[in-house]
Scaffold this active site. Structure first.
Site, mmCIF file in Angstrom:
data_model
loop_
_atom_site.group_PDB
_atom_site.id
_atom_site.type_symbol
_atom_site.label_atom_id
_atom_site.label_comp_id
_atom_site.label_asym_id
_atom_site.label_seq_id
_atom_site.Cartn_x
_atom_site.Cartn_y
_atom_site.Cartn_z
ATOM 1 C CE LYS A 1 -8.513 -9.001 -1.869
ATOM 2 N NZ LYS A 1 -8.060 -8.713 -0.491
ATOM 3 C CE LYS B 1 -4.010 -2.103 2.248
ATOM 4 N NZ LYS B 1 -4.890 -2.135 3.430
ATOM 5 C CE LYS C 1 -13.789 -2.681 -0.275
ATOM 6 N NZ LYS C 1 -13.718 -2.266 1.120
#
Length: 354
Positions: free
Chosen positions: A216, A133, A219
């Protein structure tokens, strides 16, 4: 050589040291962006399946984790309600499970600080999700993004949760939770926190991108066609599956034939998860079928399973006051479990209170 020091444990800790742990499940979803099929198959569907059985089930909207990156306050409140609506629309019953949002139970933050002092910096440095991240911008991200795994451990251990249903990508966080529990118990010579077990089972515990089977489902992906949103209507669900990326080959005779075919394997896994079967059973039924046959069949199955959830989510979202009431009631129940455990933790650590 100096004298060896032994820690004396007061009598009031005897029951803590020798306790057995109630079988209890805890898990949560972060309200950032919208819910996707990945959230449903990888988490919510399994949450629902575990309620009313051998475990006491505690499920949370982890809104405190969401603010590790900046959130618009209005959007965060809406996203929190959306996750709660998704839970309930999928079948989670607030009379059978405890459902609440994390920030209404302050004990999460309080135990999180204690665990910040138990966890080691080296443990945090090994957490792969922070590296993913933060990327090359690690010096500029929030301290919360770096330290949130210890808050996640507090979320779990605050309820003495014995089991946590997680996707494969979250297993490392449960392992850290076990490390923190073990170190706390060792440091204070108690058997107070359980070493929680991850529950990773079934197909599609990690749902992949519909346009790139090596990534993956997210969103925050660039294209809405990459993912199935849990608020998508029937037409959108069908369209996205029919346009999902595949390859020129038909479905193989055995599951081994899907090796190195990530998009094909992803669609087979999704079908099996939606149909409560196994990838092997799907291959046995559709061996030799082309995508012109399989994708419309998958689309029809997905619409049948997901469209009613989407419709119920929309209905629930139209009554935010009722969602807030349910979350507040759940928070009261959660505090009934969490506050005594936090109190005992304070006693073990040696914090004085009036």
């Amino acid at each position: 050589m100096g004298k060896r020091r032994f820690l004396t444990i007061p009598d009031r800790f005897y029951t803590i040291m020798t306790q057995s742990f109630t079988p209890r499940v805890f898990s949560g979803i972060k309200p950032s962006g919208g819910l996707t099929l990945g959230n449903y198959l990888g988490a919510i569907k399994r949450f629902v399946g575990m309620q009313g059985g051998e475990f006491e089930t505690v499920y949370c909207v982890v809104d405190m984790h969401a603010i590790t990156v900046w959130q618009d306050p209005t959007e965060l409140a809406t996203a929190t309600r959306e996750v709660a609506a998704g839970y309930m629309a999928a079948g989670l019953d607030p009379t059978k499970s405890i459902l609440f949002n994390q920030s209404q139970v302050s004990a999460h933050a309080e135990l999180g600080w204690i665990f910040n002092c138990v966890a080691r910096v080296g443990w945090m440095n090994r957490m792969t999700q922070f590296k993913d991240k933060a990327g090359s911008n690690a010096e500029k991200v929030s301290l919360g993004l770096y330290a949130y795994p210890s808050l996640m451990a507090a979320d779990i251990l605050l309820y003495h949760a014995t089991h946590v249903p997680v996707g494969e990508d979250q297993k490392q966080h449960v392992e850290l939770t076990r490390d923190i529990a073990a170190k706390f118990n060792h440091d204070f010579k108690v058997d107070f926190f359980p070493e929680t077990e991850p529950v990773i089972e079934g197909p599609a515990t990690r749902v992949m991108n519909l346009r790139d089977g090596t990534k993956k489902m997210s969103k925050s992906g660039e294209s809405d066609m990459e993912r199935i949103n849990m608020l998508d209507d029937a037409d959108k669900i069908a369209k996205k599956f029919k346009k999902a990326k595949t390859d020129p080959e038909s479905l193989p005779e055995t599951l081994d034939g899907l090796k190195d075919r990530p998009e094909a394997r992803n669609l087979v896994d999704i079908y099996s998860a939606l149909n409560d079967s196994t990838p092997e059973a799907v291959i046995a039924e559709y061996a030799g079928a082309g995508w012109g046959q399989f994708k419309p069949t998958l689309a029809d199955l997905a619409v049948a399973k997901l469209a009613p959830i989407s419709e119920e989510m929309q209905r629930l979202m139209n009554d935010p006051t009722e969602i807030d009431r349910i979350l507040a009631n759940g928070a009261e129940k959660a505090r009934g479990i969490a506050n005594p455990i936090l109190k005992d933790t304070y006693d073990i650590v040696g914090f004085l209170r009036g």
